[in-house]
Design a protein around this motif. Structure first.
Motif, short mmCIF file in Angstrom:
data_model
loop_
_atom_site.label_atom_id
_atom_site.label_comp_id
_atom_site.label_asym_id
_atom_site.label_seq_id
_atom_site.Cartn_x
_atom_site.Cartn_y
_atom_site.Cartn_z
N LEU A 178 0.86 -1.18 0.00
CA LEU A 178 0.00 0.00 0.00
C LEU A 178 0.90 1.23 0.00
O LEU A 178 1.88 1.29 0.74
CB LEU A 178 -0.91 0.01 1.23
CG LEU A 178 -1.95 1.15 1.29
CD1 LEU A 178 -2.96 1.01 0.17
CD2 LEU A 178 -2.64 1.15 2.65
N GLY A 179 0.54 2.21 -0.85
CA GLY A 179 1.40 3.38 -0.92
C GLY A 179 0.82 4.48 -1.78
O GLY A 179 -0.39 4.69 -1.82
N ALA A 180 1.70 5.17 -2.51
CA ALA A 180 1.32 6.35 -3.27
C ALA A 180 1.78 6.24 -4.71
O ALA A 180 2.77 5.57 -5.02
CB ALA A 180 1.93 7.60 -2.63
N SER B 241 -0.78 16.09 -6.83
CA SER B 241 -1.55 15.08 -7.56
C SER B 241 -1.21 13.66 -7.14
O SER B 241 -1.66 12.70 -7.78
CB SER B 241 -1.32 15.25 -9.07
OG SER B 241 -1.84 16.49 -9.52
N VAL B 242 -0.42 13.50 -6.11
CA VAL B 242 -0.11 12.17 -5.61
C VAL B 242 -1.40 11.50 -5.14
O VAL B 242 -2.26 12.13 -4.52
CB VAL B 242 0.92 12.24 -4.46
CG1 VAL B 242 1.06 10.90 -3.76
CG2 VAL B 242 2.27 12.69 -5.00
N HIS B 243 -1.55 10.21 -5.47
CA HIS B 243 -2.76 9.48 -5.10
C HIS B 243 -2.39 8.12 -4.52
O HIS B 243 -1.21 7.79 -4.41
CB HIS B 243 -3.70 9.34 -6.31
CG HIS B 243 -5.15 9.37 -5.95
ND1 HIS B 243 -5.81 8.27 -5.46
CD2 HIS B 243 -6.07 10.37 -6.01
CE1 HIS B 243 -7.08 8.57 -5.23
NE2 HIS B 243 -7.27 9.85 -5.55
N ILE B 244 -3.40 7.35 -4.19
CA ILE B 244 -3.17 6.07 -3.51
C ILE B 244 -3.00 4.93 -4.51
O ILE B 244 -3.54 4.97 -5.61
CB ILE B 244 -4.34 5.77 -2.53
CG1 ILE B 244 -3.98 4.61 -1.60
CG2 ILE B 244 -5.63 5.47 -3.31
CD1 ILE B 244 -4.96 4.43 -0.47
N GLY B 245 -2.21 3.94 -4.12
CA GLY B 245 -2.02 2.75 -4.93
C GLY B 245 -1.73 1.55 -4.04
O GLY B 245 -1.50 1.67 -2.84
N GLY B 246 -1.72 0.38 -4.65
CA GLY B 246 -1.45 -0.83 -3.88
C GLY B 246 -0.98 -1.94 -4.80
O GLY B 246 -0.96 -1.80 -6.03
N ALA B 247 -0.60 -3.07 -4.20
CA ALA B 247 -0.06 -4.16 -4.99
C ALA B 247 -0.21 -5.48 -4.24
O ALA B 247 -0.31 -5.52 -3.01
CB ALA B 247 1.40 -3.92 -5.33
N VAL B 248 -0.21 -6.57 -5.00
CA VAL B 248 -0.11 -7.91 -4.45
C VAL B 248 0.83 -8.69 -5.37
O VAL B 248 0.81 -8.49 -6.60
CB VAL B 248 -1.50 -8.59 -4.36
CG1 VAL B 248 -2.17 -8.68 -5.72
CG2 VAL B 248 -1.38 -9.98 -3.73
N MET C 59 -2.01 -1.67 -8.77
CA MET C 59 -3.18 -0.91 -9.17
C MET C 59 -3.27 0.38 -8.36
O MET C 59 -2.61 0.51 -7.32
CB MET C 59 -4.45 -1.74 -8.98
CG MET C 59 -4.73 -2.11 -7.54
SD MET C 59 -5.91 -3.48 -7.38
CE MET C 59 -4.87 -4.86 -7.87
N GLY C 60 -4.08 1.30 -8.86
CA GLY C 60 -4.22 2.56 -8.14
C GLY C 60 -4.82 3.64 -9.03
O GLY C 60 -5.42 3.35 -10.06
N MET C 61 -4.61 4.89 -8.62
CA MET C 61 -5.16 6.03 -9.35
C MET C 61 -4.02 6.96 -9.76
O MET C 61 -3.13 7.25 -8.96
CB MET C 61 -6.15 6.78 -8.48
CG MET C 61 -6.92 7.86 -9.20
SD MET C 61 -8.16 7.19 -10.34
CE MET C 61 -9.39 6.59 -9.18
N LEU C 62 -4.06 7.39 -11.02
CA LEU C 62 -3.15 8.41 -11.52
C LEU C 62 -3.95 9.65 -11.85
O LEU C 62 -5.10 9.56 -12.29
CB LEU C 62 -2.43 7.92 -12.78
CG LEU C 62 -1.58 6.65 -12.65
CD1 LEU C 62 -1.08 6.22 -14.01
CD2 LEU C 62 -0.42 6.87 -11.69
N ARG C 63 -3.34 10.82 -11.65
CA ARG C 63 -4.07 12.04 -11.97
C ARG C 63 -3.10 13.18 -12.26
O ARG C 63 -1.94 13.16 -11.83
CB ARG C 63 -5.02 12.44 -10.85
CG ARG C 63 -4.35 12.69 -9.50
CD ARG C 63 -5.39 13.02 -8.43
NE ARG C 63 -4.78 13.30 -7.14
CZ ARG C 63 -5.45 13.67 -6.06
NH1 ARG C 63 -6.76 13.82 -6.13
NH2 ARG C 63 -4.83 13.90 -4.92
N GLY C 64 -3.59 14.15 -13.01
CA GLY C 64 -2.82 15.35 -13.32
C GLY C 64 -3.77 16.50 -13.58
O GLY C 64 -4.87 16.31 -14.10
#
Length: 312
Positions: A40-42, A68-75, A93-98
């Protein structure tokens, strides 16, 4: 010349330290062959939109927009086939934005384009362990006598290949609209480009470090730069198309989203809307790892494990 010398010394130091890493015999790394991790991270997008208060470059870490940093995660599942080498299959997976409105660079701010996109990236990674301190201590049941402490520390480099799905959207009158369907650069229209795919190949490059909590669990951190082979993660690539034609074909929301500038007359059809550099993104995850190579047999002593055979 001094930078070359510094680089060579750094490489030599890493190699020297790697050669002196303590695995405490083959038994230690062999008992950590299979692991499953959760992260879990950014995330931070590196593309045409948003960015630092300067003219942007899609691939440069100098263009990180912390707003614009957002949340992300991984398995992931990791298989270690050598003391210094492992391969892992990771679903990130996660969210990207600008958002151009968040930069003070005049032209980008006036352009006023924005997006967000949920993404899923499946990658196969190769990990080279450059430093390791792995020891399995002995436990004594003698009062007042403490045994050795277990260690499972690693520093490793990451490289791989993957495939990513993305779907850029923008906010229009309170609703998030799929930009792919808006044909914002005239995709499919006369003189416009072909529509783009929302799937792209990726190359992850990164570094990770971790430490053992006990024999079964580890905690660490990974920082990964992901190069993509698409310049449409943010729906921006080429030149402006005539918004009147876009509006006639796909509606007023498509016309607006193609050029939402505070001064749209500055960005005429045919003028530059984005660059042709491929997009990238960065993610940093805190990783929790579970060793699934062996299990402690119920009722057995702390050094009696199942699913493990002593190497000859």
């Amino acid at each position: 010349m001094k930078y070359i010398t510094l680089t060579l010394l750094s490489v030599a130091s890493i190699v020297s330290l790697a050669q002196s890493s303590n695995f405490n015999t083959r038994r230690n790394w062999a008992m950590n062959k299979k692991e499953i991790s959760f992260g879990l991270g950014a995330t931070s997008f590196l593309g045409d939109l948003g960015g630092a208060n300067q003219t942007g470059t899609d691939y440069s870490l100098k263009d990180i927009d912390f707003n614009s940093v957002h949340i992300g995660g991984a398995v992931s599942f990791r298989y270690r086939f050598h003391p210094y080498c492992a391969t892992s299959t990771m679903l990130n997976m996660g969210m990207l934005r600008g958002n151009d409105a968040l930069t003070s660079e005049p032209i980008r701010n006036m352009r006023n384009l924005s997006f967000r996109s949920f993404f899923i990236n499946l990658s196969q990674r190769f990990e080279f362990i450059v430093l390791a301190n792995e020891k399995i201590g002995r436990r004594y049941n003698i009062p007042g006598l403490r045994g050795f402490t277990d260690h499972n520390g690693q520093l490793y480099l990451i490289a791989g290949i993957g495939a990513m799905y993305f779907n850029p959207k923008a906010l229009y009158q309170g609703n998030w609209v799929t930009l792919h369907d808006m044909h914002t650069e005239g995709q499919g229209l006369p003189g416009g480009p072909a529509n783009y795919s929302r799937i792209t190949a990726t190359i992850p490059l990164g570094i990770g470090a971790r430490m053992g909590i006990n024999r079964m669990w580890r905690i660490g951190i990974e920082a990964t730069y992901v190069k993509t082979f698409s310049d449409y993660i943010d729906d921006v690539h080429g030149v402006y198309y005539d918004p009147a034609i876009i509006g006639a074909s796909y509606g007023p929301q498509a016309a607006y989203l193609s050029n939402p500038s505070s001064n749209p007359s500055v960005f005429n059809p045919g003028s530059q809307r984005g660059d042709k550099q491929k997009d990238a993104y960065l993610y940093v995850n805190i990783m929790i790892t579970r060793n699934i190579t062996y299990k402690i047999t119920p009722g057995s002593g702390p050094m009696k494990f199942g699913k493990y055979k002593k190497p000859h």
